[in-house]
Design a protein around this motif. Structure first.
Motif, PDB file in Angstrom:
ATOM      1  N   LEU A  38       0.837  -1.204   0.000  1.00 59.37           N
ATOM      2  CA  LEU A  38       0.000   0.000   0.000  1.00 59.37           C
ATOM      3  C   LEU A  38       0.868   1.248   0.000  1.00 59.37           C
ATOM      4  N   LEU A  39       0.391   2.291  -0.674  1.00 55.51           N
ATOM      5  CA  LEU A  39       1.134   3.554  -0.713  1.00 55.51           C
ATOM      6  C   LEU A  39       1.305   4.067   0.710  1.00 55.51           C
ATOM      7  N   GLU A  84       0.818  12.044  -6.386  1.00 55.04           N
ATOM      8  CA  GLU A  84       0.654  11.781  -7.811  1.00 55.04           C
ATOM      9  C   GLU A  84       1.728  10.811  -8.285  1.00 55.04           C
ATOM     10  N   LEU A  85       1.320   9.775  -8.974  1.00 62.52           N
ATOM     11  CA  LEU A  85       2.265   8.807  -9.522  1.00 62.52           C
ATOM     12  C   LEU A  85       2.931   9.428 -10.744  1.00 62.52           C
ATOM     13  N   VAL A  86       4.233   9.712 -10.618  1.00 62.52           N
ATOM     14  CA  VAL A  86       4.974  10.358 -11.699  1.00 62.52           C
ATOM     15  C   VAL A  86       5.463   9.340 -12.712  1.00 62.52           C
ATOM     16  N   ASN A  87       6.066   8.248 -12.218  1.00 66.74           N
ATOM     17  CA  ASN A  87       6.687   7.308 -13.134  1.00 66.74           C
ATOM     18  C   ASN A  87       6.907   5.966 -12.442  1.00 66.74           C
ATOM     19  N   TRP A  88       6.656   4.887 -13.175  1.00 67.55           N
ATOM     20  CA  TRP A  88       7.000   3.563 -12.669  1.00 67.55           C
ATOM     21  C   TRP A  88       8.454   3.264 -12.981  1.00 67.55           C
ATOM     22  N   LEU A  89       9.179   2.728 -12.004  1.00 66.98           N
ATOM     23  CA  LEU A  89      10.573   2.349 -12.201  1.00 66.98           C
ATOM     24  C   LEU A  89      10.721   0.855 -12.458  1.00 66.98           C
ATOM     25  N   GLY A 142      10.531 -10.234  -5.031  1.00 64.54           N
ATOM     26  CA  GLY A 142       9.777 -11.183  -5.826  1.00 64.54           C
ATOM     27  C   GLY A 142       9.553 -10.669  -7.225  1.00 64.54           C
ATOM     28  N   THR A 143       8.461 -11.110  -7.842  1.00 69.16           N
ATOM     29  CA  THR A 143       8.131 -10.737  -9.213  1.00 69.16           C
ATOM     30  C   THR A 143       6.951  -9.773  -9.209  1.00 69.16           C
ATOM     31  N   VAL A 144       7.084  -8.681  -9.953  1.00 67.31           N
ATOM     32  CA  VAL A 144       6.006  -7.695 -10.029  1.00 67.31           C
ATOM     33  C   VAL A 144       4.808  -8.337 -10.716  1.00 67.31           C
ATOM     34  N   ALA A 145       3.690  -8.426  -9.987  1.00 64.06           N
ATOM     35  CA  ALA A 145       2.483  -9.062 -10.521  1.00 64.06           C
ATOM     36  C   ALA A 145       1.504  -8.050 -11.097  1.00 64.06           C
ATOM     37  N   GLU A 146       1.416  -6.881 -10.465  1.00 61.22           N
ATOM     38  CA  GLU A 146       0.458  -5.878 -10.931  1.00 61.22           C
ATOM     39  C   GLU A 146       0.883  -4.497 -10.463  1.00 61.22           C
ATOM     40  N   LEU A 147       0.692  -3.494 -11.326  1.00 59.87           N
ATOM     41  CA  LEU A 147       0.937  -2.095 -10.985  1.00 59.87           C
ATOM     42  C   LEU A 147      -0.418  -1.420 -10.836  1.00 59.87           C
ATOM     43  N   HIS A 148      -0.697  -0.902  -9.661  1.00 60.53           N
ATOM     44  CA  HIS A 148      -2.018  -0.323  -9.369  1.00 60.53           C
ATOM     45  C   HIS A 148      -2.002   1.176  -9.633  1.00 60.53           C
ATOM     46  N   GLY A 149      -2.132   1.560 -10.862  1.00 62.37           N
ATOM     47  CA  GLY A 149      -2.151   2.983 -11.172  1.00 62.37           C
ATOM     48  C   GLY A 149      -1.325   3.291 -12.397  1.00 62.37           C
ATOM     49  N   ALA A 150      -1.615   4.440 -13.011  1.00 62.46           N
ATOM     50  CA  ALA A 150      -0.902   4.880 -14.203  1.00 62.46           C
ATOM     51  C   ALA A 150      -0.234   6.218 -13.923  1.00 62.46           C
ATOM     52  N   PRO A 151       0.886   6.518 -14.596  1.00 65.73           N
ATOM     53  CA  PRO A 151       1.542   7.822 -14.415  1.00 65.73           C
ATOM     54  C   PRO A 151       0.557   8.962 -14.621  1.00 65.73           C
ATOM     55  N   GLY A 152       0.618   9.938 -13.711  1.00 58.81           N
ATOM     56  CA  GLY A 152      -0.308  11.058 -13.762  1.00 58.81           C
ATOM     57  C   GLY A 152      -1.514  10.894 -12.870  1.00 58.81           C
ATOM     58  N   GLN A 153      -1.711   9.705 -12.349  1.00 56.08           N
ATOM     59  CA  GLN A 153      -2.869   9.428 -11.492  1.00 56.08           C
ATOM     60  C   GLN A 153      -2.579   9.826 -10.057  1.00 56.08           C
ATOM     61  N   THR A 154      -3.551  10.437  -9.395  1.00 55.57           N
ATOM     62  CA  THR A 154      -3.426  10.771  -7.981  1.00 55.57           C
ATOM     63  C   THR A 154      -3.870   9.576  -7.154  1.00 55.57           C
ATOM     64  N   MET A 155      -3.007   9.145  -6.240  1.00 55.44           N
ATOM     65  CA  MET A 155      -3.279   7.953  -5.447  1.00 55.44           C
ATOM     66  C   MET A 155      -3.372   8.334  -3.975  1.00 55.44           C
ATOM     67  N   ASP A 156      -4.312   7.724  -3.269  1.00 56.70           N
ATOM     68  CA  ASP A 156      -4.501   7.995  -1.851  1.00 56.70           C
ATOM     69  C   ASP A 156      -3.564   7.130  -1.018  1.00 56.70           C
ATOM     70  N   ARG A 168      -5.963   3.858   9.660  1.00 58.11           N
ATOM     71  CA  ARG A 168      -6.723   4.459   8.563  1.00 58.11           C
ATOM     72  C   ARG A 168      -7.730   3.471   7.994  1.00 58.11           C
ATOM     73  N   ARG A 169      -7.266   2.234   7.783  1.00 61.48           N
ATOM     74  CA  ARG A 169      -8.144   1.235   7.210  1.00 61.48           C
ATOM     75  C   ARG A 169      -9.328   0.961   8.133  1.00 61.48           C
ATOM     76  N   MET A 170      -9.037   0.818   9.432  1.00 58.05           N
ATOM     77  CA  MET A 170     -10.110   0.533  10.392  1.00 58.05           C
ATOM     78  C   MET A 170     -11.151   1.645  10.381  1.00 58.05           C
ATOM     79  N   ALA A 171     -10.674   2.912  10.352  1.00 61.90           N
ATOM     80  CA  ALA A 171     -11.605   4.038  10.351  1.00 61.90           C
ATOM     81  C   ALA A 171     -12.428   4.067   9.069  1.00 61.90           C
ATOM     82  N   ARG A 172     -11.763   3.835   7.949  1.00 56.64           N
ATOM     83  CA  ARG A 172     -12.466   3.883   6.668  1.00 56.64           C
ATOM     84  C   ARG A 172     -13.520   2.785   6.560  1.00 56.64           C
TER      85      ARG A 172
END
Length: 519
Positions: free
Chosen positions: A8-9, A20-25, A56-70, A206-210
Motif C-alpha cells: 500500500l502507498l 501523484e504517480l509520476v513514473n513507474w521504475l 519477488g516478481t512484479v504481478a500488478e501495478l495499481h495505477g498509471a503515471p499522472g494518477q493521484t493515489m490515496d 486508517r483502514r479501520m476508520a475507513r
C-alpha cells in the motif's frame, strides 16, 4: 501456489494523504529486491522514490503515471520469489498446517495480546533492511524476535505456510480488537509526524476508520501530539449507534469500488466542443490543480483569509553593497557570496533586533472553552527564501541561519535551490521556515506586496537593483537603487516595529561593512 503481497502507498510525511504517480521504475514481470525503488511519486512537498518492502516478481501495478493515489491504497502487487526470506527462528514447536490461523483467546497464554492484523503487519516487515521513507520504513536488523514467554501455538504466518489476511470478516473483528495493547501503540507511534495534531500515520488505523465509516477529523487522538491510535478509533466504533440493516453489517470490510469517491481529475479531452456558460467562449482545456500548485493555492488562501497583513516599503541605495561585492570578487573570484546572501545576513541580524517578526501567531481553545491566542517565539531563525521551479513556487529554508556567515548562507542558498529545482527537497527543508526572503528582482520587478508564507508572520521582498537618479550630499547622482517591501502580520506588531526592522536592513545595505566582519 505463489503468494502475492500487496504493498500500500505509505504515508510520505507531514500527514499528506495523497500523491501523484509520476513514473513507474519497474514493470510487470520484473524481479525486484527489498528496498528497490519501484516508483516516483510527487507530493505537495517534493518528488520521492518509493522503495519496495518485498522481494519477488512484479504481478500488478495499481495505477498509471499522472494518477493521484490515496495513502493506504494499493500501489504494487508482488508475487513471492522462489526463495523467500527465511522464517524467524524461534524455540517454539512448529504448528501443523491444519492448525487454525486464529486461536481462542486465553489470557494465560497470550501475554502481549496483539491483534492478528498488527502481528501480520510486523511479521511482513521483518524482511526489510531499515531504509526509511518519510513516515514509513522497514525495520531491518537481525531476523530475531524477543518474547517474554512463548505462546501456546505459533502463527502460520511466521512459518511461511499461510498468512492471516489483514482484512477480516466482521464477525471476528470485535474479538481481535479487544486484543490491542500498548504494543500496537508503540508500533504506530514510531511513524507519527512530530507536532502534527490529530495525525494518523498507521495504515491499520486508517483502514479501520475507513471500513467502519469513522470520520478521523472528529476523533481526538490520545497519542503523543494528538496522534490518533487504534484504541481511539475502537472507542468510536463501540459507541452506541443507530441500528443498521443486517445486510450492511455483513458486508465485507473492504469498501466496494462503487462507493469510492468519484475521481476528481477532469480529462482534457472532455473539453472538446464545450462552451463556458458565463463567457460564451469555447473551453480549450482544463488543468487539474495538484502537487505543489495545490499546496501553494491552499497556503496562500489561508494566509489571506486568516492574517490581517500590512505592507511597508522603502527605496535603498545599494551602491556600497554592489561595490563591496565587486571588490571581494576581484580578490576571490570563485568564493564570493551573492548579493542575496549578504542581504540574508542583514535580515538575520535585523530579526535578532526585532524578534517579534520571527514568531508565529497561534489561536486555540483554552481550558474553559473560550478562545486563546498567543505569540510563539523561537530560539533561532530558519530563513526561507522563495525559489521558482518547474513544479511551482517552493520555499526551502536555511535552518539556524542566524548562526551562519554570508559565505555559509550563500552555500546553503545554492544547495537548497538546486535540490528544490530537482524536486528532491525534504518536507523539513520546505516547511520549517520562520521568516521568508523573496527576491523577485530576478524577474525584473521593482516591488510587490507579497503574501505571507503561512504560518509565518512576515516576508521581505527585494526588487531589482537598477541605476536611478539619487540625491547624495545635496547633489543629483546616479546610484544603484533597490526597493525593499515588508509585509507583516499586524496582530503581532504595529507599524513602528515593522518600520524599524525595514530601516535596519536598509541601513545595512547602504553601509554594509559594519555587519560583514564575519566574512
Amino acid at each position: 501456489m505463489t503468494e502475492t503481497k500487496v504493498f500500500l502507498l505509505p504515508d510520505l510525511g507531514e500527514g499528506l494523504t495523497e500523491a501523484e504517480l509520476v513514473n513507474w521504475l519497474v514493470a510487470v514481470g520484473d524481479e525486484i529486491h527489498v528496498d528497490q525503488p519501484i516508483a516516483e511519486v510527487e507530493t505537495a512537498k517534493s518528488v520521492v522514490e518509493v522503495p519496495s518492502p518485498y522481494a519477488g516478481t512484479v504481478a500488478e501495478l495499481h495505477g498509471a503515471p499522472g494518477q493521484t493515489m490515496d495513502v493506504g491504497k494499493p500501489l504494487i502487487s508482488v508475487a513471492a520469489s522462489e526463495s523467500p526470506v527465511e522464517p524467524v527462528e524461534t524455540t517454539e514447536p512448529p504448528v501443523e498446517t491444519h492448525a487454525p490461523l486464529v486461536e481462542p483467546v486465553e489470557t494465560e497464554h497470550v501475554e502481549t495480546k496483539e491483534s492478528a492484523a498488527a502481528e501480520t503487519y510486523r511479521t511482513e516487515e521483518k524482511a526489510g533492511s531499515g531504509n526509511v521513507l518519510i513516515g514509513y520504513g522497514t525495520p531491518g536488523g537481525t531476523a530475531t524476535v524477543r518474547r517474554t514467554r512463548p505462546r501456546r501455538a505459533q502463527s502460520l504466518v511466521e512459518h511461511g505456510e499461510a498468512r492471516t489476511p489483514l482484512v477480516e470478516p466482521v464477525g471476528t473483528q470485535s474479538a481481535h480488537a479487544k486484543l490491542t495493547t500498548a504494543a500496537d501503540d508503540a508500533l504506530l507511534s514510531r511513524t507519527r509526524v512530530p507536532g502534527k495534531l490529530g495525525a494518523v500515520i498507521s495504515p491499520l488505523v486508517r483502514r479501520m476508520a475507513r471500513e467502519h465509516g469513522v470520520d478521523l477529523g472528529h476523533v481526538h487522538g490520545s497519542g503523543d501530539s494528538g496522534l490518533i491510535m487504534r484504541r481511539d478509533v475502537e472507542a468510536v466504533i463501540t459507541k452506541p449507534a443507530k441500528a443498521e440493516p443486517i445486510e450492511t453489517e455483513r458486508q465485507p470490510l473492504v469498501v466496494p469500488v462503487e462507493t469510492q469517491p468519484v475521481e476528481r481529475r477532469v480529462s482534457t479531452n472532455s473539453t472538446s466542443g464545450a462552451v463556458d456558460s458565463r463567457t460564451g467562449l469555447a473551453i480549450t482545456g482544463r488543468t487539474p490543480v495538484r502537487g505543489v500548485r495545490k499546496a501553494v493555492a491552499a497556503n496562500m488562501a489561508r494566509s489571506r483569509s486568516e492574517i490581517p497583513e500590512a505592507t511597508v516599503w522603502v527605496d535603498v541605495d545599494a551602491t556600497a553593497l554592489v561595490d563591496l561585492r565587486v571588490g571581494l570578487k576581484k580578490a576571490e573570484p570563485h568564493n564570493t557570496p551573492g548579493l542575496l546572501a549578504f542581504i540574508a545576513r542583514f535580515v538575520t541580524a535585523g530579526l535578532k533586533k526585532y524578534p517579534v517578526l520571527n514568531t508565529r501567531f497561534v489561536s486555540g481553545e483554552d481550558t474553559s472553552g473560550g478562545e486563546s491566542q498567543e505569540i510563539v517565539g523561537f530560539d533561532g531563525i530558519n530563513l526561507g527564501f522563495a525559489a521558482q521551479t518547474d513544479r511551482g513556487l517552493v520555499v526551502p529554508s536555511i535552518r539556524n541561519a542566524d548562526r551562519l556567515s554570508a559565505k555559509q548562507l550563500d552555500a546553503e542558498i545554492k544547495r537548497l535551490t538546486a535540490i528544490a529545482r530537482e524536486g528532491k527537497a525534504t518536507p523539513t527543508e520546505l516547511g520549517s521556515g520562520t521568516f521568508t526572503l523573496n527576491n523577485y528582482g530576478v524577474f525584473g520587478i521593482d516591488g510587490s506586496a507579497a503574501i505571507i508564507n503561512y504560518p509565518e508572520v512576515a516576508i521581505l521582498g527585494i526588487g531589482r537593483i537598477i541605476d536611478k537618479p539619487w540625491v547624495a550630499d545635496g547633489e543629483l547622482v546616479v546610484r544603484k537603487v533597490t526597493e525593499l517591501t515588508l509585509t507583516f502580520d499586524h496582530r503581532v506588531c504595529d507599524g513602528g516595529t515593522a518600520a524599524g526592522f525595514l530601516r535596519f536592513v536598509a541601513d545595512a545595505i547602504e553601509s554594509p561593512t559594519s555587519l560583514l566582519a564575519d566574512l
